[in-house]
Write a protein that holds these residues in place. Structure first.
Motif, mmCIF file in Angstrom:
data_model
loop_
_atom_site.group_PDB
_atom_site.id
_atom_site.type_symbol
_atom_site.label_atom_id
_atom_site.label_comp_id
_atom_site.label_asym_id
_atom_site.label_seq_id
_atom_site.Cartn_x
_atom_site.Cartn_y
_atom_site.Cartn_z
ATOM 1 N N GLU A 199 1.221 9.423 -5.911
ATOM 2 C CA GLU A 199 1.724 10.771 -5.636
ATOM 3 C C GLU A 199 2.726 11.224 -6.692
ATOM 4 O O GLU A 199 2.701 12.387 -7.122
ATOM 5 C CB GLU A 199 2.353 10.820 -4.243
ATOM 6 C CG GLU A 199 1.328 10.681 -3.137
ATOM 7 C CD GLU A 199 1.939 10.480 -1.758
ATOM 8 O OE1 GLU A 199 3.188 10.454 -1.645
ATOM 9 O OE2 GLU A 199 1.164 10.337 -0.793
ATOM 10 N N CYS A 200 3.595 10.321 -7.107
ATOM 11 C CA CYS A 200 4.570 10.662 -8.149
ATOM 12 C C CYS A 200 3.854 11.023 -9.444
ATOM 13 O O CYS A 200 4.196 12.019 -10.090
ATOM 14 C CB CYS A 200 5.522 9.489 -8.356
ATOM 15 S SG CYS A 200 6.826 9.794 -9.573
ATOM 16 N N TRP A 201 2.854 10.229 -9.833
ATOM 17 C CA TRP A 201 2.138 10.480 -11.082
ATOM 18 C C TRP A 201 1.437 11.832 -11.041
ATOM 19 O O TRP A 201 1.461 12.589 -12.023
ATOM 20 C CB TRP A 201 1.155 9.355 -11.351
ATOM 21 C CG TRP A 201 0.848 9.119 -12.802
ATOM 22 C CD1 TRP A 201 1.037 9.975 -13.855
ATOM 23 C CD2 TRP A 201 0.298 7.940 -13.371
ATOM 24 N NE1 TRP A 201 0.635 9.407 -15.025
ATOM 25 C CE2 TRP A 201 0.182 8.139 -14.750
ATOM 26 C CE3 TRP A 201 -0.108 6.727 -12.830
ATOM 27 C CZ2 TRP A 201 -0.350 7.185 -15.609
ATOM 28 C CZ3 TRP A 201 -0.632 5.766 -13.686
ATOM 29 C CH2 TRP A 201 -0.745 5.998 -15.065
ATOM 30 N N VAL A 202 0.816 12.162 -9.919
ATOM 31 C CA VAL A 202 0.168 13.468 -9.773
ATOM 32 C C VAL A 202 1.208 14.581 -9.912
ATOM 33 O O VAL A 202 1.011 15.551 -10.658
ATOM 34 C CB VAL A 202 -0.574 13.567 -8.427
ATOM 35 C CG1 VAL A 202 -1.018 14.997 -8.137
ATOM 36 C CG2 VAL A 202 -1.774 12.619 -8.400
ATOM 37 N N GLU A 203 2.318 14.438 -9.214
ATOM 38 C CA GLU A 203 3.378 15.456 -9.245
ATOM 39 C C GLU A 203 3.937 15.643 -10.654
ATOM 40 O O GLU A 203 4.100 16.777 -11.128
ATOM 41 C CB GLU A 203 4.485 15.036 -8.285
ATOM 42 C CG GLU A 203 5.556 16.045 -8.073
ATOM 43 C CD GLU A 203 6.601 15.553 -7.076
ATOM 44 O OE1 GLU A 203 7.776 15.873 -7.300
ATOM 45 O OE2 GLU A 203 6.242 14.867 -6.096
ATOM 46 N N VAL A 204 4.241 14.541 -11.331
ATOM 47 C CA VAL A 204 4.803 14.611 -12.680
ATOM 48 C C VAL A 204 3.811 15.260 -13.638
ATOM 49 O O VAL A 204 4.158 16.153 -14.410
ATOM 50 C CB VAL A 204 5.233 13.206 -13.169
ATOM 51 C CG1 VAL A 204 5.525 13.207 -14.653
ATOM 52 C CG2 VAL A 204 6.444 12.742 -12.381
ATOM 53 N N PRO B 19 0.824 -1.221 0.000
ATOM 54 C CA PRO B 19 0.000 0.000 0.000
ATOM 55 C C PRO B 19 0.859 1.273 0.000
ATOM 56 O O PRO B 19 0.496 2.266 -0.620
ATOM 57 C CB PRO B 19 -0.817 -0.131 1.286
ATOM 58 C CG PRO B 19 -0.913 -1.608 1.523
ATOM 59 C CD PRO B 19 0.425 -2.153 1.065
ATOM 60 N N GLN B 20 1.999 1.227 0.674
ATOM 61 C CA GLN B 20 2.875 2.409 0.712
ATOM 62 C C GLN B 20 3.465 2.699 -0.669
ATOM 63 O O GLN B 20 3.536 3.857 -1.084
ATOM 64 C CB GLN B 20 4.012 2.205 1.730
ATOM 65 C CG GLN B 20 3.548 2.077 3.157
ATOM 66 C CD GLN B 20 3.053 0.667 3.523
ATOM 67 O OE1 GLN B 20 3.167 -0.299 2.757
ATOM 68 N NE2 GLN B 20 2.490 0.557 4.712
ATOM 69 N N LEU B 21 3.883 1.644 -1.379
ATOM 70 C CA LEU B 21 4.409 1.845 -2.726
ATOM 71 C C LEU B 21 3.307 2.330 -3.656
ATOM 72 O O LEU B 21 3.523 3.243 -4.454
ATOM 73 C CB LEU B 21 5.042 0.561 -3.280
ATOM 74 C CG LEU B 21 5.538 0.652 -4.728
ATOM 75 C CD1 LEU B 21 6.524 1.801 -4.936
ATOM 76 C CD2 LEU B 21 6.148 -0.681 -5.161
ATOM 77 N N THR C 127 14.257 4.155 -6.130
ATOM 78 C CA THR C 127 14.114 4.826 -4.848
ATOM 79 C C THR C 127 15.484 5.265 -4.346
ATOM 80 O O THR C 127 16.496 4.635 -4.638
ATOM 81 C CB THR C 127 13.445 3.930 -3.781
ATOM 82 O OG1 THR C 127 14.212 2.736 -3.632
ATOM 83 C CG2 THR C 127 12.019 3.576 -4.170
ATOM 84 N N VAL C 128 15.473 6.339 -3.600
ATOM 85 C CA VAL C 128 16.666 6.844 -2.931
ATOM 86 C C VAL C 128 16.283 7.092 -1.480
ATOM 87 O O VAL C 128 15.342 7.844 -1.209
ATOM 88 C CB VAL C 128 17.180 8.144 -3.594
ATOM 89 C CG1 VAL C 128 18.330 8.729 -2.798
ATOM 90 C CG2 VAL C 128 17.597 7.885 -5.034
ATOM 91 N N GLU C 129 16.994 6.416 -0.592
ATOM 92 C CA GLU C 129 16.736 6.543 0.844
ATOM 93 C C GLU C 129 15.253 6.384 1.158
ATOM 94 O O GLU C 129 14.676 7.140 1.936
ATOM 95 C CB GLU C 129 17.282 7.868 1.367
ATOM 96 C CG GLU C 129 18.787 7.973 1.227
ATOM 97 C CD GLU C 129 19.351 9.315 1.641
ATOM 98 O OE1 GLU C 129 18.562 10.242 1.963
ATOM 99 O OE2 GLU C 129 20.577 9.451 1.617
ATOM 100 N N GLY C 130 14.631 5.392 0.524
ATOM 101 C CA GLY C 130 13.231 5.083 0.781
ATOM 102 C C GLY C 130 12.215 5.929 0.030
ATOM 103 O O GLY C 130 11.020 5.651 0.102
ATOM 104 N N GLU C 131 12.665 6.961 -0.690
ATOM 105 C CA GLU C 131 11.744 7.820 -1.444
ATOM 106 C C GLU C 131 11.688 7.366 -2.898
ATOM 107 O O GLU C 131 12.717 7.210 -3.550
ATOM 108 C CB GLU C 131 12.218 9.271 -1.401
ATOM 109 C CG GLU C 131 11.350 10.177 -2.255
ATOM 110 C CD GLU C 131 11.949 11.559 -2.499
ATOM 111 O OE1 GLU C 131 13.094 11.817 -2.075
ATOM 112 O OE2 GLU C 131 11.278 12.371 -3.144
#
Length: 180
Positions: free
Chosen positions: A27-32, A19-21, A73-77
């Protein structure tokens, strides 16, 4: 970025996506999209209500031979992701199609997109047994230059195929990566 900072992971089944991924993908898709990225939604702004069902369709279709999700991912992000798909119809089962390549706007220019594309090439060739990859890119945003630097060739265009606004028609650029 150092090699130790970046983690590339692939997902081949729906149950592998936590669920976190899933939320990070949304969120990434919205931001992009809302920053003007050409990642599948033509008319920003969008919100989670629009992106979540699209992510769910991608996750729901994951299968080792036909659809894979690759994340960076970088440092969990989550800093980027893409989806590669293939049709198993005999005439075209030797090639796959790349979808939804995206990196977070604030993280661009650090090599994450290049790393995703390099790993994708290996996965498509070595694990999925593909011989070539196809993609369609929106003209007018420099995507053909990005893919061209990675060995992709433009093989055609559909002129003015994409209408983003009444006076903003863009070519759809058809690209090929072969051999893998």
């Amino acid at each position: 970025m150092t090699d130790n900072d970046l983690l590339l992971q692939q997902f081949t089944a729906p149950h592998q996506v936590t669920p976190q991924l899933r939320q990070a993908l949304v969120e990434c898709w919205v931001e992009v999209t809302n920053s003007g990225g050409a990642a599948g939604f033509p008319f920003p702004p969008i919100d989670e209500k629009q992106a979540a069902p699209a992510v769910d369709r991608i996750v729901g279709s994951l299968a080792p031979q036909t659809s894979r999700l690759l994340t960076a991912t970088v440092e969990g992000e989550l800093v980027g992701w893409l989806n590669v798909r293939r049709d198993t119809f005999e005439l075209i089962a030797h090639w796959g199609t790349l979808h939804h390549v995206q990196t977070r706007p604030a993280r661009r220019g650090r090599g994450f997109g290049v790393a995703l594309m390099s790993e994708l090439r290996k996965i498509a060739r070595d694990e999925m047994g593909l011989e070539q990859l196809h993609l369609a890119a929106r003209g007018g945003v420099g995507l053909e230059e990005f893919y061209g630097r990675l060995g992709w060739k433009e093989v055609g265009r559909w002129p003015a195929a994409l209408r983003l606004a009444p006076s903003d028609d863009r070519d759809e650029i058809l690209m090929l990566l072969a051999p893998l």
